[in-house]
Design a protein around this motif. Structure first.
Motif, mmCIF file in Angstrom:
data_model
loop_
_atom_site.group_PDB
_atom_site.id
_atom_site.type_symbol
_atom_site.label_atom_id
_atom_site.label_comp_id
_atom_site.label_asym_id
_atom_site.label_seq_id
_atom_site.Cartn_x
_atom_site.Cartn_y
_atom_site.Cartn_z
ATOM 1 N N SER A 77 -21.977 -45.777 39.326
ATOM 2 C CA SER A 77 -20.586 -45.478 38.974
ATOM 3 C C SER A 77 -20.197 -44.162 39.639
ATOM 4 O O SER A 77 -20.475 -43.083 39.102
ATOM 5 C CB SER A 77 -20.436 -45.368 37.449
ATOM 6 N N PRO A 78 -19.589 -44.217 40.829
ATOM 7 C CA PRO A 78 -19.318 -42.977 41.595
ATOM 8 C C PRO A 78 -18.533 -41.928 40.827
ATOM 9 O O PRO A 78 -18.851 -40.747 40.892
ATOM 10 C CB PRO A 78 -18.526 -43.502 42.801
ATOM 11 N N SER A 79 -17.491 -42.359 40.099
ATOM 12 C CA SER A 79 -16.690 -41.360 39.390
ATOM 13 C C SER A 79 -17.503 -40.670 38.297
ATOM 14 O O SER A 79 -17.413 -39.448 38.112
ATOM 15 C CB SER A 79 -15.451 -42.018 38.787
ATOM 16 N N LEU A 80 -18.315 -41.441 37.561
ATOM 17 C CA LEU A 80 -19.145 -40.842 36.518
ATOM 18 C C LEU A 80 -20.253 -39.984 37.130
ATOM 19 O O LEU A 80 -20.603 -38.932 36.591
ATOM 20 C CB LEU A 80 -19.749 -41.942 35.650
ATOM 21 N N HIS A 81 -20.771 -40.428 38.261
ATOM 22 C CA HIS A 81 -21.784 -39.635 38.964
ATOM 23 C C HIS A 81 -21.205 -38.289 39.385
ATOM 24 O O HIS A 81 -21.863 -37.246 39.248
ATOM 25 C CB HIS A 81 -22.267 -40.421 40.188
ATOM 26 N N ALA A 82 -19.974 -38.299 39.887
ATOM 27 C CA ALA A 82 -19.324 -37.042 40.270
ATOM 28 C C ALA A 82 -19.104 -36.151 39.054
ATOM 29 O O ALA A 82 -19.289 -34.925 39.117
ATOM 30 C CB ALA A 82 -17.998 -37.347 40.953
ATOM 31 N N PHE A 83 -18.721 -36.757 37.961
ATOM 32 C CA PHE A 83 -18.485 -36.000 36.731
ATOM 33 C C PHE A 83 -19.748 -35.259 36.290
ATOM 34 O O PHE A 83 -19.725 -34.046 36.025
ATOM 35 C CB PHE A 83 -18.019 -36.970 35.652
ATOM 36 N N TYR A 84 -20.861 -35.978 36.199
ATOM 37 C CA TYR A 84 -22.115 -35.351 35.784
ATOM 38 C C TYR A 84 -22.593 -34.330 36.820
ATOM 39 O O TYR A 84 -23.180 -33.296 36.457
ATOM 40 C CB TYR A 84 -23.195 -36.416 35.577
ATOM 41 N N SER A 85 -22.365 -34.601 38.101
ATOM 42 C CA SER A 85 -22.797 -33.670 39.146
ATOM 43 C C SER A 85 -22.078 -32.338 39.021
ATOM 44 O O SER A 85 -22.689 -31.273 39.182
ATOM 45 C CB SER A 85 -22.543 -34.292 40.526
ATOM 46 N N ILE A 86 -20.794 -32.394 38.726
ATOM 47 C CA ILE A 86 -20.039 -31.149 38.545
ATOM 48 C C ILE A 86 -20.554 -30.380 37.336
ATOM 49 O O ILE A 86 -20.714 -29.146 37.372
ATOM 50 C CB ILE A 86 -18.538 -31.464 38.407
ATOM 51 N N LYS A 87 -20.830 -31.087 36.240
ATOM 52 C CA LYS A 87 -21.358 -30.423 35.051
ATOM 53 C C LYS A 87 -22.717 -29.784 35.342
ATOM 54 O O LYS A 87 -22.993 -28.656 34.916
ATOM 55 C CB LYS A 87 -21.490 -31.434 33.911
ATOM 56 N N LEU A 88 -23.572 -30.501 36.067
ATOM 57 C CA LEU A 88 -24.882 -29.950 36.405
ATOM 58 C C LEU A 88 -24.750 -28.748 37.321
ATOM 59 O O LEU A 88 -25.439 -27.729 37.144
ATOM 60 C CB LEU A 88 -25.737 -31.041 37.064
ATOM 61 N N ALA A 89 -23.867 -28.845 38.314
ATOM 62 C CA ALA A 89 -23.674 -27.724 39.233
ATOM 63 C C ALA A 89 -23.157 -26.486 38.505
ATOM 64 O O ALA A 89 -23.581 -25.359 38.786
ATOM 65 C CB ALA A 89 -22.708 -28.132 40.335
ATOM 66 N N ARG A 90 -22.281 -26.683 37.585
ATOM 67 C CA ARG A 90 -21.766 -25.542 36.819
ATOM 68 C C ARG A 90 -22.873 -24.881 36.013
ATOM 69 O O ARG A 90 -22.940 -23.656 35.900
ATOM 70 C CB ARG A 90 -20.651 -26.008 35.890
ATOM 71 N N LEU A 91 -23.741 -25.712 35.406
ATOM 72 C CA LEU A 91 -24.857 -25.159 34.639
ATOM 73 C C LEU A 91 -25.788 -24.352 35.537
ATOM 74 O O LEU A 91 -26.206 -23.239 35.188
ATOM 75 C CB LEU A 91 -25.624 -26.294 33.966
ATOM 76 N N LEU A 92 -26.103 -24.911 36.690
ATOM 77 C CA LEU A 92 -27.011 -24.215 37.612
ATOM 78 C C LEU A 92 -26.398 -22.930 38.129
ATOM 79 O O LEU A 92 -27.103 -21.927 38.322
ATOM 80 C CB LEU A 92 -27.355 -25.143 38.777
#
Length: 739
Positions: free
Chosen positions: A534-549
């Motif tokens: 699910s590309p849109s959901l993948h992008a959503f989680y990727s942004i959240k992970l990047a912000r955490l990192l």
């Protein structure tokens, strides 16, 4: 059936469970006593019960909550323990041989669609038609685990066992049902009737067992407004046993309880009082008090009568309970009048309490559970009733308990009555989260454990499909320091309802708040990997992970890697490009600054909308102006930006002239900017002060939409890019000539 009453020891487990039902969910455990316990004085602070439809309501055979936990494997479920089902005993599987032909098919249909009530009724009707005991047990056990509020099916199950000669199991079914709905008056009466019909009444323990069942019943459901049938049944049974003092004790309780038919109880009490000598219906202590009151009313002192010997202090006079024969008919009548006068005051107080509640009770049209939604008038009626009852309880706390002249507390808007009303409400409104939340908020003021019990009941039985209630429960546990339980609730919810982004984010947030950043990162990385389809959901989680990192891990390189991988999978997602751009902009500007320009170039070559590309180009030009190392680098970026502006303008004009392509609406900033026609005027001596452009909140803010209640609906909506602060671009034409 002849021997059913002879093996009383075999019923010990049922008795113990019934005692637990009356003493555990409702009050603190009652102390053993030879007298009938005062049911309302002993009710605890929390009533963990689910009430039952009013006696006048028809048996709601189609009452169904929307979802409940899985049944146990023994009852044919998936393996989760069934809290209310009666487990199959050893040998039950082979009791009637093989299961009926269509059982497995109907069973699977019901389990595949557990919220479809018609599939369950079809299964139950088939089992009843076939008369197969094992199939009926399995179907009823699984059904009642999912739909425990259907009290009519508890009665069907008990009758099924009784007809098969399994009296003990019939009693056990009733006890399990009463654990699920302790306010069920019909089920209490059914259980007590079962005991009366099957116990050997020649045994003294049988009488005590039935009396204990009555005591448990009035303790659990006696405060229900429509509990009159139960009270009347109790008094009549005690009268049949010949225990007149016990009858009086029951009347003492019901006369102080606001019920629908309160007046009828008082009339029956008056008839009972006039038919018996006060000495026979009152305890020794109360009869002594009544005797003294009689003497005072007749003007008699404590001086011994003529011819009567004086006795030492404390020794009873002949006119005490043991010498009732000395009372004349007039004296007996006078004592009855005095006794009635004292109860008349209690009756008047009860009448006033009933009057306060009468309109609220009349407004409740459907007191039982049903899958059909309630209309707004019914929901408002419950809210109004609950608010009023809570207000009465608060007023009583302020003013103190109201007392009659004898010093006995008269029930008004006590907290116990509030709890009973909430439990009644949660029968009719079991599918409405607002009432469960209201209940928890009320209980939490008094006891965290009581509130936790309601959360557990709501989430594990009646609202297992409502994720918002589970999220509230997890927040409640975390707020009270129970981190392990909060994590368990969220993990179970994610297993039950996989794919909810907010649940995974709550789990990661819980780990982050407790200092376990590695666990939070692991949860988000797992979500990124699992959402690649699910590309849109993948992008959503990727942004959240990047912000955490980036923000907490202080590792910009890892954050950049996450975003680049996400862009490779979903190059047309503008949010990924914007977050990567802000990450590059926030980097050390003393370097080459090529990261920003690379990010801009990547966005311009991606399949993004012209409007979005224009925003990236403008942001790149602004960065070059602010931090460019040479004027030539700024001019190069400027020229590229001008080309993009012309291309965008040409596309817009083509669309206006009838192009078949869908016109791309340009934001209002383009109409207000000076980019469309370069000014040939002489530049000012000093450059004007540029308008302040706030930095986009990409890596620092929540890109997913509204922050309230962790709502992420905005993530899937088209972003208004004007919100990123580019409505008022600098007029670069004042600095550099047009290319």
């Amino acid at each position: 059936m002849a021997a059913e009453g002879s093996d009383m020891s075999s019923n010990g487990d049922v008795d113990s469970e019934l005692e637990t039902l009356a003493a555990e969910p409702l009050p603190e455990t009652l102390e053993p006593s030879d007298e009938i316990p005062e049911p309302f004085a002993e009710v605890p602070e929390h009533v963990a019960i689910i009430p039952q439809p009013m006696a006048e309501a028809p048996e709601p055979m189609a009452e169904v909550p929307a979802a409940v936990p899985e049944t146990s494997e023994e009852n044919g479920g998936s393996g989760t323990t069934a809290p209310y089902a009666v487990p199959l005993e050893e040998g039950d599987e082979d009791e009637d041989g093989e299961l009926p032909v269509d059982f497995e098919r109907l069973w699977r249909v019901a389990h595949d669609n557990p919220q479809e009530f018609s599939s369950w009724t079809e299964l139950l009707q088939y089992c009843e038609q076939e008369g197969h005991m094992t199939a009926s047990r399995r179907a009823l056990g699984a059904f009642l685990t999912r739909y425990p509020l259907c009290y009519g099916y508890w009665k069907k199950y008990a009758d099924l066992e009784r007809r098969a000669g399994n009296t003990n199991r019939a009693q056990e079914v009733c006890v399990r049902g009463l654990k699920a709905i302790p306010l069920s008056l019909d089920l209490w009466i059914h259980y007590i009737t079962l005991l009366q019909d099957t116990l050997n009444m020649n045994l003294p323990e049988s009488t005590q067992r039935i009396r204990s069942a009555f005591e448990s019943a009035v303790l659990a459901a006696g405060m229900e407004f429509h509990s009159d049938r139960l009270w009347e049944m109790y008094t009549e049974w005690e009268r049949e046993q010949g225990d007149l003092r016990a009858v009086t004790a029951v009347y003492e309780k019901v006369l102080r309880t606001p019920t629908q038919l309160y007046a009828g109880h008082f009339e029956r009490f008056k008839a009972f009082l006039s038919a018996h000598h006060p000495r026979d219906i009152l305890s020794t202590e109360e009869f002594k008090r009544l005797h003294l009151e009689l003497q005072q009313s007749q003007g008699e002192g404590t001086t011994p009568a003529e011819g009567e010997e004086e006795r030492p202090p404390g020794e009873d006079c002949p006119s005490d309970a043991a010498s009732g024969h000395q009372y004349t008919e007039e004296q007996v009548q006078k004592m009855q009048e005095l006794l009635l006068a004292s109860r008349q005051k209690v009756y008047q107080q009860t009448e006033m309490e009933v009057g306060k509640r009468w309109n609220f009770e009349e407004a409740i049209k459907r007191p039982y559970f049903h899958v059909k939604p309630l209309d707004r008038a019914q929901l408002k009626a419950w809210h109004s009733y609950l608010d009023w009852e809570m207000g009465e309880a608060a007023l009583e706390v302020q003013e103190g308990a109201a007392e009659d002249q004898e010093g006995a507390s008269v029930s008004r808007g006590s907290r116990k009555r509030v709890l009973v009303l909430f439990e009644r409400c949660l029968i009719a409104c079991a599918l409405y989260e607002e009432f469960w939340t209201k209940y928890v908020q009320y209980l939490e003021q008094h006891s965290v454990e009581e509130a936790r019990s309601v959360y557990r009941r709501a989430c594990e039985i009646h609202l297992s499909h409502k994720h918002s209630m589970h999220l509230q429960w997890a927040t409640f546990e975390e707020r009270h320091g129970n981190i392990t339980e909060a994590g368990r609730v969220l993990e179970n919810l994610e297993q039950t309802m996989p794919g909810l982004a907010m649940v995974r984010l709550r789990r990661a947030g819980l780990e982050r708040r407790t200092g376990r950043l590695d666990q939070a990162e692991a949860l988000l990385r797992e979500a990124v990997q699992q959402s690649k389809d699910s590309p849109s959901l993948h992008a959503f989680y990727s942004i959240k992970l990047a912000r955490l990192l980036l923000k907490l891990g202080k590792n910009a390189a890892k954050a950049k890697t996450v975003l680049l991988e996400a862009i490779e999978l979903c190059p047309d997602n503008s949010k990924l490009h914007l977050n990567l751009l802000e990450l590059e902009v926030a980097a050390d500007v003393r370097g080459s600054g090529t990261g920003v320009q690379q990010c801009v170039s990547r966005a311009l070559s991606a399949p993004l909308s012209p409007r979005t590309k224009l925003l990236f180009s403008q942001r790149g030009l602004q960065f070059a102006e602010d931090f460019g190392s040479s004027v030539q680098s700024v001019l190069t970026v400027y020229d590229e930006h001008q080309k993009l502006l012309k291309e965008t303008g040409n596309k817009k004009r083509s669309a206006e002239n009838g192009s078949s392509e869908e016109p791309e609406k340009i934001s209002k900033m383009e109409d207000n900017s000076a980019m469309s026609t370069p000014s040939m005027a002489t530049p000012p001596v000093a450059p004007p002060v540029p308008m302040t452009t706030p930095p986009p909140p990409m890596m620092g803010g929540d890109m997913s939409g509204s922050h309230s209640a962790y709502g992420y609906g905005g993530w899937y909506q088209q972003q208004q890019y004007g919100g990123y602060g580019y409505q008022n671009p600098w007029n670069y034409n004042q600095y550099y000539p047009p290319s």
